[in-house]
Structure formats: structure tokens, C-alpha cells
Design a protein around this motif. Structure first.
Motif, PDB file in Angstrom:
ATOM      1  N   LEU A 144      31.728  54.752  78.895  1.00 41.70           N
ATOM      2  CA  LEU A 144      33.011  54.196  78.465  1.00 41.70           C
ATOM      3  C   LEU A 144      32.920  53.645  77.049  1.00 41.70           C
ATOM      4  O   LEU A 144      33.868  53.763  76.254  1.00 41.70           O
ATOM      5  CB  LEU A 144      33.453  53.104  79.441  1.00 41.70           C
ATOM      6  N   GLU A 145      31.776  53.056  76.699  1.00 46.22           N
ATOM      7  CA  GLU A 145      31.599  52.548  75.335  1.00 46.22           C
ATOM      8  C   GLU A 145      31.559  53.696  74.334  1.00 46.22           C
ATOM      9  O   GLU A 145      32.189  53.639  73.268  1.00 46.22           O
ATOM     10  CB  GLU A 145      30.310  51.724  75.277  1.00 46.22           C
ATOM     11  N   ILE A 146      30.843  54.765  74.680  1.00 45.53           N
ATOM     12  CA  ILE A 146      30.761  55.922  73.789  1.00 45.53           C
ATOM     13  C   ILE A 146      32.131  56.593  73.679  1.00 45.53           C
ATOM     14  O   ILE A 146      32.562  57.016  72.596  1.00 45.53           O
ATOM     15  CB  ILE A 146      29.708  56.912  74.304  1.00 45.53           C
ATOM     16  N   GLY A 147      32.847  56.687  74.802  1.00 48.11           N
ATOM     17  CA  GLY A 147      34.169  57.283  74.779  1.00 48.11           C
ATOM     18  C   GLY A 147      35.146  56.513  73.915  1.00 48.11           C
ATOM     19  O   GLY A 147      36.004  57.097  73.237  1.00 48.11           O
ATOM     20  N   THR A 148      35.033  55.197  73.934  1.00 47.81           N
ATOM     21  CA  THR A 148      35.899  54.370  73.084  1.00 47.81           C
ATOM     22  C   THR A 148      35.638  54.649  71.613  1.00 47.81           C
ATOM     23  O   THR A 148      36.583  54.728  70.799  1.00 47.81           O
ATOM     24  CB  THR A 148      35.676  52.877  73.390  1.00 47.81           C
ATOM     25  N   ARG A 149      34.381  54.839  71.262  1.00 48.47           N
ATOM     26  CA  ARG A 149      34.054  55.216  69.874  1.00 48.47           C
ATOM     27  C   ARG A 149      34.652  56.563  69.530  1.00 48.47           C
ATOM     28  O   ARG A 149      35.171  56.770  68.426  1.00 48.47           O
ATOM     29  CB  ARG A 149      32.544  55.251  69.700  1.00 48.47           C
ATOM     30  N   ALA A 150      34.610  57.499  70.473  1.00 54.65           N
ATOM     31  CA  ALA A 150      35.169  58.832  70.207  1.00 54.65           C
ATOM     32  C   ALA A 150      36.669  58.765  69.953  1.00 54.65           C
ATOM     33  O   ALA A 150      37.201  59.477  69.093  1.00 54.65           O
ATOM     34  CB  ALA A 150      34.873  59.759  71.385  1.00 54.65           C
ATOM     35  N   LEU A 151      37.360  57.921  70.692  1.00 55.25           N
ATOM     36  CA  LEU A 151      38.810  57.818  70.549  1.00 55.25           C
ATOM     37  C   LEU A 151      39.228  57.302  69.176  1.00 55.25           C
ATOM     38  O   LEU A 151      40.379  57.489  68.763  1.00 55.25           O
ATOM     39  CB  LEU A 151      39.385  56.916  71.642  1.00 55.25           C
ATOM     40  N   ALA A 152      38.310  56.672  68.474  1.00 56.87           N
ATOM     41  CA  ALA A 152      38.615  56.188  67.123  1.00 56.87           C
ATOM     42  C   ALA A 152      38.547  57.304  66.090  1.00 56.87           C
ATOM     43  O   ALA A 152      38.974  57.118  64.943  1.00 56.87           O
ATOM     44  CB  ALA A 152      37.649  55.061  66.748  1.00 56.87           C
ATOM     45  N   GLY A 153      38.042  58.464  66.484  1.00 57.35           N
ATOM     46  CA  GLY A 153      37.915  59.576  65.562  1.00 57.35           C
ATOM     47  C   GLY A 153      39.128  60.487  65.559  1.00 57.35           C
ATOM     48  O   GLY A 153      40.108  60.268  66.272  1.00 57.35           O
ATOM     49  N   VAL A 154      39.044  61.539  64.795  1.00 53.89           N
ATOM     50  CA  VAL A 154      40.141  62.502  64.654  1.00 53.89           C
ATOM     51  C   VAL A 154      40.158  63.433  65.865  1.00 53.89           C
ATOM     52  O   VAL A 154      39.106  63.892  66.331  1.00 53.89           O
ATOM     53  CB  VAL A 154      39.982  63.312  63.355  1.00 53.89           C
ATOM     54  N   ALA A 155      41.355  63.730  66.353  1.00 53.43           N
ATOM     55  CA  ALA A 155      41.503  64.591  67.521  1.00 53.43           C
ATOM     56  C   ALA A 155      41.643  66.053  67.123  1.00 53.43           C
ATOM     57  O   ALA A 155      42.230  66.378  66.076  1.00 53.43           O
ATOM     58  CB  ALA A 155      42.719  64.167  68.339  1.00 53.43           C
ATOM     59  N   LEU A 156      41.116  66.914  67.958  1.00 51.99           N
ATOM     60  CA  LEU A 156      41.326  68.361  67.827  1.00 51.99           C
ATOM     61  C   LEU A 156      42.467  68.753  68.747  1.00 51.99           C
ATOM     62  O   LEU A 156      42.588  68.219  69.859  1.00 51.99           O
ATOM     63  CB  LEU A 156      40.062  69.120  68.218  1.00 51.99           C
ATOM     64  N   PRO A 157      43.324  69.688  68.339  1.00 48.55           N
ATOM     65  CA  PRO A 157      44.455  70.064  69.208  1.00 48.55           C
ATOM     66  C   PRO A 157      43.994  70.748  70.483  1.00 48.55           C
ATOM     67  O   PRO A 157      43.158  71.656  70.448  1.00 48.55           O
ATOM     68  CB  PRO A 157      45.273  71.004  68.326  1.00 48.55           C
ATOM     69  N   LEU A 158      44.536  70.319  71.609  1.00 47.98           N
ATOM     70  CA  LEU A 158      44.195  70.926  72.890  1.00 47.98           C
ATOM     71  C   LEU A 158      44.684  72.366  72.948  1.00 47.98           C
ATOM     72  O   LEU A 158      44.051  73.219  73.573  1.00 47.98           O
ATOM     73  CB  LEU A 158      44.802  70.107  74.031  1.00 47.98           C
ATOM     74  N   ALA A 159      45.785  72.649  72.284  1.00 47.28           N
ATOM     75  CA  ALA A 159      46.374  73.988  72.335  1.00 47.28           C
ATOM     76  C   ALA A 159      45.442  75.055  71.780  1.00 47.28           C
ATOM     77  O   ALA A 159      45.489  76.214  72.185  1.00 47.28           O
ATOM     78  CB  ALA A 159      47.695  73.995  71.571  1.00 47.28           C
ATOM     79  N   GLY A 160      44.564  74.704  70.882  1.00 39.74           N
ATOM     80  CA  GLY A 160      43.660  75.693  70.299  1.00 39.74           C
ATOM     81  C   GLY A 160      42.302  75.736  70.953  1.00 39.74           C
ATOM     82  O   GLY A 160      41.384  76.372  70.430  1.00 39.74           O
ATOM     83  N   ALA A 161      42.156  75.068  72.104  1.00 44.52           N
ATOM     84  CA  ALA A 161      40.857  74.978  72.761  1.00 44.52           C
ATOM     85  C   ALA A 161      40.879  75.680  74.107  1.00 44.52           C
ATOM     86  O   ALA A 161      41.922  75.833  74.737  1.00 44.52           O
ATOM     87  CB  ALA A 161      40.462  73.513  72.953  1.00 44.52           C
ATOM     88  N   THR A 162      39.697  76.103  74.559  1.00 48.57           N
ATOM     89  CA  THR A 162      39.517  76.664  75.890  1.00 48.57           C
ATOM     90  C   THR A 162      38.689  75.687  76.704  1.00 48.57           C
ATOM     91  O   THR A 162      37.539  75.387  76.347  1.00 48.57           O
ATOM     92  CB  THR A 162      38.794  78.023  75.841  1.00 48.57           C
ATOM     93  N   LEU A 163      39.275  75.162  77.775  1.00 48.73           N
ATOM     94  CA  LEU A 163      38.542  74.226  78.610  1.00 48.73           C
ATOM     95  C   LEU A 163      37.495  74.957  79.444  1.00 48.73           C
ATOM     96  O   LEU A 163      37.773  75.996  80.047  1.00 48.73           O
ATOM     97  CB  LEU A 163      39.500  73.465  79.521  1.00 48.73           C
ATOM     98  N   LEU A 164      36.305  74.396  79.497  1.00 47.52           N
ATOM     99  CA  LEU A 164      35.178  74.929  80.253  1.00 47.52           C
ATOM    100  C   LEU A 164      34.898  73.980  81.423  1.00 47.52           C
ATOM    101  O   LEU A 164      35.539  72.935  81.540  1.00 47.52           O
ATOM    102  CB  LEU A 164      33.961  75.039  79.336  1.00 47.52           C
ATOM    103  N   PRO A 165      33.953  74.302  82.300  1.00 47.15           N
ATOM    104  CA  PRO A 165      33.582  73.315  83.319  1.00 47.15           C
ATOM    105  C   PRO A 165      33.207  72.002  82.644  1.00 47.15           C
ATOM    106  O   PRO A 165      32.445  72.010  81.663  1.00 47.15           O
ATOM    107  CB  PRO A 165      32.379  73.962  84.011  1.00 47.15           C
ATOM    108  N   PRO A 166      33.728  70.884  83.119  1.00 54.63           N
ATOM    109  CA  PRO A 166      33.476  69.619  82.430  1.00 54.63           C
ATOM    110  C   PRO A 166      32.002  69.265  82.307  1.00 54.63           C
ATOM    111  O   PRO A 166      31.582  68.648  81.331  1.00 54.63           O
ATOM    112  CB  PRO A 166      34.215  68.587  83.287  1.00 54.63           C
ATOM    113  N   LEU A 167      31.199  69.622  83.317  1.00 51.94           N
ATOM    114  CA  LEU A 167      29.780  69.308  83.301  1.00 51.94           C
ATOM    115  C   LEU A 167      29.017  70.439  83.974  1.00 51.94           C
ATOM    116  O   LEU A 167      29.607  71.317  84.601  1.00 51.94           O
ATOM    117  CB  LEU A 167      29.490  67.991  84.006  1.00 51.94           C
ATOM    118  N   HIS A 168      27.683  70.381  83.830  1.00 52.50           N
ATOM    119  CA  HIS A 168      26.790  71.306  84.526  1.00 52.50           C
ATOM    120  C   HIS A 168      26.172  70.539  85.694  1.00 52.50           C
ATOM    121  O   HIS A 168      25.250  69.727  85.479  1.00 52.50           O
ATOM    122  CB  HIS A 168      25.704  71.828  83.587  1.00 52.50           C
ATOM    123  N   PRO A 169      26.643  70.740  86.913  1.00 55.36           N
ATOM    124  CA  PRO A 169      26.150  69.954  88.035  1.00 55.36           C
ATOM    125  C   PRO A 169      24.651  70.112  88.251  1.00 55.36           C
ATOM    126  O   PRO A 169      24.098  71.210  88.133  1.00 55.36           O
ATOM    127  CB  PRO A 169      26.932  70.510  89.234  1.00 55.36           C
TER     128      PRO A 169
END
Length: 322
Positions: A43-68
Motif C-alpha cells: 500500500l505504501e509503494i502503491g501510494t507512491r505510484a499514484l503520485a506519478g503520471v498515468a498511462l491510458p488504460l485504453a492503450g494497454a492490454t491487461l495480463l494476469p495480475p500476478l504469477h501464482p
């Protein structure tokens, strides 16, 4: 937070998903790295990420969120057991042993696909099925946890579809093992991983997560249920998995199929016939779980597989020499 893994151009990035798009994790970190770090650090690392510039979701391909690290699939909905046993096991009712503990089997962590990915129907399968499930992800390592310890170890939740070749499954389970090839060809997860803190307000006094779950095939709703109808909670499942064993960060533990038409086999068992029909190439299956998002995949035809050498009966001389 909603954590996603996405391909953006030639790059694959771990990111926090917000209203304005994907915020890449700092220092090239992945969602797997965050899961291994544990929820507070993530959550701390994610908060730091949210302070950065966002990439548009429309131009991205979602993959499996993690490798179990592993995938345990439980069976915690009593109504599912009642319906599906008629069509898969040719049996009626719920086995007494089912009530003893939250039973699970291990499925293939190497056959994971994400949202939008095609799902190949196994070669020779004519009874392909979906399974509407929710899974928790472990964010700590431990053995023989109490339920309280297990609850604290849950990193987050995601939607899971345990694709099932029912005709292959029915045949192989007569041996007394399995399921195996009826299950291990594909599991889809996503569209993102929602951290446990986001769902704390939906956990009831008994520790059960209460979310609306539904599934459609080609836009037509086939099943719907409440996640709170599980017979065991996720902390209980995780504690049982850790008993005399080891759970590690990244382990995925699925709820098992919901009732209310959470899979076709349940409906087949209740109706006594395959209605609705098995999935065919071109069918689009969408699972929507409140707060967790929608996981959509399209069925495509499989490819021929090479033959196997048939069983060889041992000769009397060979058997006696052992």
C-alpha cells in the motif's frame, strides 16, 4: 487499491489502476513483488505510484495480475455440490465427508491466462464449462495458522474462472483421482487484484465476504449468487491449507464454484440434460463480481494432440520377476 499487470507497447508493467489510468509501480516493481512484500508495504509503494503520471488504460492490454505460486481450488458452496454431482459423478446429494473440512485440489499455475485472452477448448472435449469463482491471494508465509492469522495474511482478491472439460473430468475421476486433464488446461484470473483493505466493509461478523456474483454467456445471464453463501470463509480456507503444510506469498486459493448456476454442470445436473448447452468456439463468457470487476474470455477451438502409447498389460513372467 486495484493492482494490474499490463502490456503497454513493448513494455510489461505492474501498476495501480485509478480513474485516470495505469500508474506504473516505481523502480520497475511488479505486482508479484508487492505481494511478496506484504500488504502494508504494498500500500505504501502503491501510494507512491499514484503520485506519478498515468498511462491510458485504453492503450494497454491487461495480463494476469500476478504469477501464482500455486493454485488451490476449493469447493465451498453446498448448492453447487448438490447440482454438479448429478452430471459429473452420477451421484445424488452431498457426501458426509464434504462437511468435515473445506476440500480442495491443486490445479496448474502454469496455465493461467488473463482478461480478454482466448481459452482453447481441449482437443476432443464436447462438454466445456465455465466456473464462477472468487479467489484470495496470500501475502505472507506460514504454516498451521489460526484463522485469525490466516485472515491477516490475505493480501487481496480477484475473479477466477476454473474452466472445466466435463466429459474428460467425468471419465478420469472414475479412477479415484483427479480432476486432472479435465481441469489443468486453463484458469483465467483478473482483471486486476483488489487489495483486502478495499473490501473490509463487505466482511460480515462471521468473517465471510459478501459480494454479488454473476456470469453471462454471449451477454445472457446464466448464473447469479452471493459470495457469502460459501460454507467456509477465506480465513478458514487459508488456515486449513496451511495446516501441517506451507502457504507462501502468491498462493491463490479459490472459493469453488458458486451456486445459482455458477457453472453449466450444476444446471445440467438439476435439469437432467445439457441445457444450456456446453460452450462452443466463439462463445464469450463474462464473470462479474461486485467490487472486483469483470473477467471476460472467448472460447476458441483447440488443436490436435499427438496420440499416446496405449496401456500395456504386464505378462505373467514380467509380473513374477518383480
Amino acid at each position: 487499491m486495484r493492482l494490474a499487470t499490463a502490456r503497454v507497447g513493448d513494455l510489461v508493467v505492474g501498476a495501480v489502476l485509478a480513474e485516470d489510468g495505469l500508474h506504473p509501480l516505481p523502480d520497475g516493481l511488479t505486482v508479484d513483488d508487492l505481494v511478496r512484500a506484504g500488504l502494508p508495504a504494498a500500500l505504501e509503494i502503491g501510494t507512491r505510484a499514484l503520485a506519478g503520471v498515468a498511462l491510458p488504460l485504453a492503450g494497454a492490454t491487461l495480463l494476469p495480475p500476478l504469477h501464482p505460486s500455486s493454485v488451490r481450488d476449493f469447493v465451498t458452496f453446498e448448492s453447487h455440490v448438490e447440482g454438479v454431482r448429478r452430471s459429473v459423478d452420477d451421484a445424488v446429494g452431498v457426501p458426509d465427508a464434504w462437511y468435515d473440512a473445506p476440500t480442495f485440489y491443486f490445479t496448474n499455475p502454469h496455465a493461467i491466462v488473463g482478461p480478454g485472452a482466448p481459452v482453447r477448448r481441449p482437443w476432443g472435449c464436447r462438454a466445456l464449462d465455465f466456473e464462477l469463482e472468487v479467489a484470495c491471494v496470500a501475502g505472507a508465509e506460514g504454516a498451521s495458522w489460526t484463522e485469525a492469522e490466516a485472515g491477516d495474511a490475505i493480501f487481496g482478491y480477484l475473479v477466477l474462472n476454473d474452466w472445466s472439460a466435463r466429459d474428460l473430468q467425468k471419465r478420469e475421476m472414475r479412477v479415484g483421482l483427479g480432476p486432472a486433464k479435465g481441469k489443468d488446461f486453463c484458469t483465467s484470473i483478473g482483471p486486476w487484484l483488489v487489495t483486502a483493505d478495499e473490501l473490509a466493509d463487505r466482511v460480515d461478523d462471521d468473517g465471510f465476504l459478501d459480494l454479488d456474483c454473476r456470469v453471462t454467456v454471449n451477454g445472457v445471464e446464466v448464473g447469479r449468487d452471493r459470495l457469502a453463501h460459501m460454507g467456509w470463509s477465506f480465513p478458514t480456507m487459508l488456515a486449513y491449507a496451511s495446516r501441517d503444510s506451507l502457504v507462501v506469498p502468491g498462493d491463490v486459493l479459490a472459493s469453488g464454484t458458486t451456486g445459482g448456476g455458477g457453472c453449466l454442470a450444476e444446471l445440467w445436473g438439476r435439469a437432467g440434460r445439457q441445457d444450456p448447452p456446453p460452450l462452443q468456439p466463439g462463445d464469450v463468457v463474462s464473470i462479474t463480481v461486485e467490487r472486483l470487476g469483470t473477467l471476460t474470455n472467448t472460447v476458441v477451438d483447440g488443436t490436435p494432440v499427438p496420440p499416446l502409447t496405449p496401456f500395456r498389460r504386464a505378462s505373467r513372467q514380467t509380473a513374477e520377476s518383480r
